[in-house]
Scaffold this active site. Structure first.
Site, PDB file in Angstrom:
ATOM      1  N   GLY A 162       6.315 -20.135  30.047  1.00 39.56           N
ATOM      2  CA  GLY A 162       7.442 -19.850  29.172  1.00 39.56           C
ATOM      3  C   GLY A 162       8.577 -20.848  29.314  1.00 39.56           C
ATOM      4  O   GLY A 162       8.395 -21.970  29.775  1.00 39.56           O
ATOM      5  N   LYS A 215      -7.928 -30.263  31.923  1.00 37.77           N
ATOM      6  CA  LYS A 215      -6.665 -29.522  32.021  1.00 37.77           C
ATOM      7  C   LYS A 215      -6.023 -29.867  33.356  1.00 37.77           C
ATOM      8  O   LYS A 215      -6.657 -29.793  34.407  1.00 37.77           O
ATOM      9  CB  LYS A 215      -6.941 -28.014  31.934  1.00 37.77           C
ATOM     10  CG  LYS A 215      -5.714 -27.111  32.077  1.00 37.77           C
ATOM     11  CD  LYS A 215      -4.878 -27.113  30.814  1.00 37.77           C
ATOM     12  CE  LYS A 215      -3.744 -26.090  30.884  1.00 37.77           C
ATOM     13  NZ  LYS A 215      -4.225 -24.719  30.614  1.00 37.77           N
ATOM     14  N   LYS A 223     -11.468 -18.586  27.064  1.00 34.32           N
ATOM     15  CA  LYS A 223     -11.035 -18.332  28.437  1.00 34.32           C
ATOM     16  C   LYS A 223     -11.810 -19.245  29.369  1.00 34.32           C
ATOM     17  O   LYS A 223     -13.018 -19.431  29.200  1.00 34.32           O
ATOM     18  CB  LYS A 223     -11.322 -16.875  28.800  1.00 34.32           C
ATOM     19  CG  LYS A 223     -10.880 -16.468  30.195  1.00 34.32           C
ATOM     20  CD  LYS A 223      -9.396 -16.217  30.254  1.00 34.32           C
ATOM     21  CE  LYS A 223      -8.952 -15.807  31.654  1.00 34.32           C
ATOM     22  NZ  LYS A 223      -8.953 -16.918  32.626  1.00 34.32           N
ATOM     23  N   SER A 263       0.256 -23.782  34.269  1.00 30.14           N
ATOM     24  CA  SER A 263       1.475 -23.137  34.751  1.00 30.14           C
ATOM     25  C   SER A 263       2.013 -23.859  35.989  1.00 30.14           C
ATOM     26  O   SER A 263       1.275 -24.530  36.710  1.00 30.14           O
ATOM     27  CB  SER A 263       1.207 -21.666  35.076  1.00 30.14           C
ATOM     28  OG  SER A 263       0.152 -21.547  36.004  1.00 30.14           O
ATOM     29  N   ASN A 323       2.165 -15.201  36.579  1.00 29.87           N
ATOM     30  CA  ASN A 323       0.824 -14.619  36.642  1.00 29.87           C
ATOM     31  C   ASN A 323       0.041 -15.178  37.813  1.00 29.87           C
ATOM     32  O   ASN A 323       0.271 -16.302  38.273  1.00 29.87           O
ATOM     33  CB  ASN A 323       0.065 -14.874  35.337  1.00 29.87           C
ATOM     34  CG  ASN A 323      -0.614 -16.237  35.311  1.00 29.87           C
ATOM     35  OD1 ASN A 323      -1.750 -16.387  35.766  1.00 29.87           O
ATOM     36  ND2 ASN A 323       0.078 -17.244  34.796  1.00 29.87           N
ATOM     37  N   GLY A 343       3.081 -25.625  27.366  1.00 27.59           N
ATOM     38  CA  GLY A 343       4.131 -25.145  28.259  1.00 27.59           C
ATOM     39  C   GLY A 343       5.472 -24.956  27.585  1.00 27.59           C
ATOM     40  O   GLY A 343       6.042 -25.903  27.039  1.00 27.59           O
ATOM     41  N   CYS A 400      -6.454 -24.929  38.609  1.00 27.84           N
ATOM     42  CA  CYS A 400      -6.545 -23.479  38.675  1.00 27.84           C
ATOM     43  C   CYS A 400      -5.780 -22.995  39.899  1.00 27.84           C
ATOM     44  O   CYS A 400      -6.349 -22.858  40.978  1.00 27.84           O
ATOM     45  CB  CYS A 400      -8.002 -23.044  38.741  1.00 27.84           C
ATOM     46  SG  CYS A 400      -8.326 -21.815  37.504  1.00 27.84           S
ATOM     47  N   THR A 444       2.622 -18.073  26.915  1.00 33.47           N
ATOM     48  CA  THR A 444       3.465 -16.901  27.130  1.00 33.47           C
ATOM     49  C   THR A 444       3.934 -16.271  25.826  1.00 33.47           C
ATOM     50  O   THR A 444       3.895 -15.046  25.664  1.00 33.47           O
ATOM     51  CB  THR A 444       4.688 -17.280  27.997  1.00 33.47           C
ATOM     52  OG1 THR A 444       4.233 -17.686  29.297  1.00 33.47           O
ATOM     53  CG2 THR A 444       5.636 -16.108  28.150  1.00 33.47           C
ATOM     54  N   ASN A 497     -11.289 -27.544  33.544  1.00 34.55           N
ATOM     55  CA  ASN A 497     -10.010 -27.135  34.120  1.00 34.55           C
ATOM     56  C   ASN A 497      -9.933 -27.587  35.578  1.00 34.55           C
ATOM     57  O   ASN A 497     -10.557 -26.994  36.449  1.00 34.55           O
ATOM     58  CB  ASN A 497      -9.860 -25.611  34.005  1.00 34.55           C
ATOM     59  CG  ASN A 497      -8.472 -25.140  34.363  1.00 34.55           C
ATOM     60  OD1 ASN A 497      -7.706 -25.841  35.015  1.00 34.55           O
ATOM     61  ND2 ASN A 497      -8.145 -23.926  33.954  1.00 34.55           N
TER      62      ASN A 497
END
Length: 312
Positions: free
Chosen positions: A222, A165, A45, A195, A69, A250, A131, A273, A128
């Site tokens: 998703g 990321k 995480k 996402s 989310n 993705g 975010c 997802t 990352n």
């Protein structure tokens, strides 16, 4: 005989599949479940320096074509995940692991990288830069000047394998600009995409949004985002130095989607997802479906088709 082995930087993995950071990787129990699955490896995480509760619930919802989310970076803090990956290094059965960090400021990112640098962690660190789910905080990766400054500072203090990321980009000029920046640094890889930020799902029956934070705005995952993810993988593969690997993330629901990511140029593929919906058993299905598809197409290795998508 199909061989799913893949390499990234100087590391080798039994197959290209892993979790997307944020999914099934919050606790050591979840991480152990990933290690026991058919995933090639895992990423922790995204950590902040200290424990973070994240945004109020409900902050994640499965949708017909994916998910939405706004998690707000809930995590147990860097030490928790760093202790976990360091503890696994002595196990010869454990593949190289990915440790993700996502500070709320450049100073926090650099502080965490400095902490990791002092340890004997020998896996891969992921910074990352994307975010989208922290209220009031913009994404570094959409600010090209800030991205360059961040990477300048990071590589001045950090000498272990480092990847970044990235959020999705939507303009070809953005791909050009970002690739020119990334090519200046000895990056091990990029991970694309996070996402698709600030989507809004509305339930017509109840006339409400799907999640509580940010008035319902959240990151889409998703099937909704597969074409965007493939575009980002392919656009960066066309522009980045060949030694910078790509993790495609993705929209993966099945083995054909994994195949498409690799065909677009991905070295490894993350699942978000679908992992949230199916649990770690999803990796058994995906590896089998990918193997079956490669067998049908007479491909024996991932290198046989990686990056070889045809244009019309």
């Amino acid at each position: 005989m199909v061989n799913l082995t893949t390499s990234l930087h100087n590391y080798t993995f039994q197959n290209p599949l892993m979790n997307a950071s944020g999914v099934h990787c919050y606790t050591t129990e979840q991480l152990d479940e990933l290690l026991a699955s058919d995933a090639g490896t895992l990423v922790t995480k995204s950590a902040t320096t200290e424990y973070r509760q994240g945004n109020p619930e409900p902050r994640y919802r499965n949708l017909a074509l994916g998910s939405i989310n706004s998690m707000g970076l809930p995590n147990e803090g860097l030490k928790y995940y760093l202790d976990y990956v360091l503890g696994k290094q002595t196990d010869a059965q454990v593949p190289p692991l990915f440790l993700s960090v996502a500070g709320l400021s450049m100073a926090e990112d650099l502080e965490m990288l400095a902490q990791i640098e002092k340890t004997d962690f020998n896996g891969l660190t992921e910074l990352n830069l994307s975010c989208p789910n922290v209220p009031g905080k913009p994404q570094v990766a959409y600010d090209f000047e800030a991205t360059e400054k961040m990477l300048d500072e990071a590589f001045s203090i950090f000498h272990k394998p480092l990847g970044v990321k990235l959020p999705p980009y939507f303009d070809l000029a953005q791909f050009d600009i970002m690739a020119n920046i990334l090519n200046k640094y000895p990056l091990a890889y990029i991970n694309t995409i996070n996402s698709v930020g600030n989507g809004l799902y509305i339930d017509v029956d109840s006339e409400t949004v799907a999640i509580k934070p940010k008035g319902g705005f959240g990151g889409l995952g998703g099937a909704y985002i597969l074409p965007t993810a493939l575009a980002n993988v392919h656009a960066f593969r066309q522009r980045l130095n060949p030694e910078i690997a790509i993790i495609g993330t993705g929209g993966v629901q099945n083995g054909a989607d994994v195949f498409a990511h690799i065909l677009a140029g991905a070295d490894m593929v993350q699942v978000g997802t679908q992992l949230a919906k199916d649990g770690p058993a999803v990796f058994t299905r995906l590896t089998q479906e990918l193997t079956n598809l490669m067998t049908e197409k007479n491909y024996q290795t991932l290198a046989d088709f990686r990056g070889k998508v045809k244009t019309l």
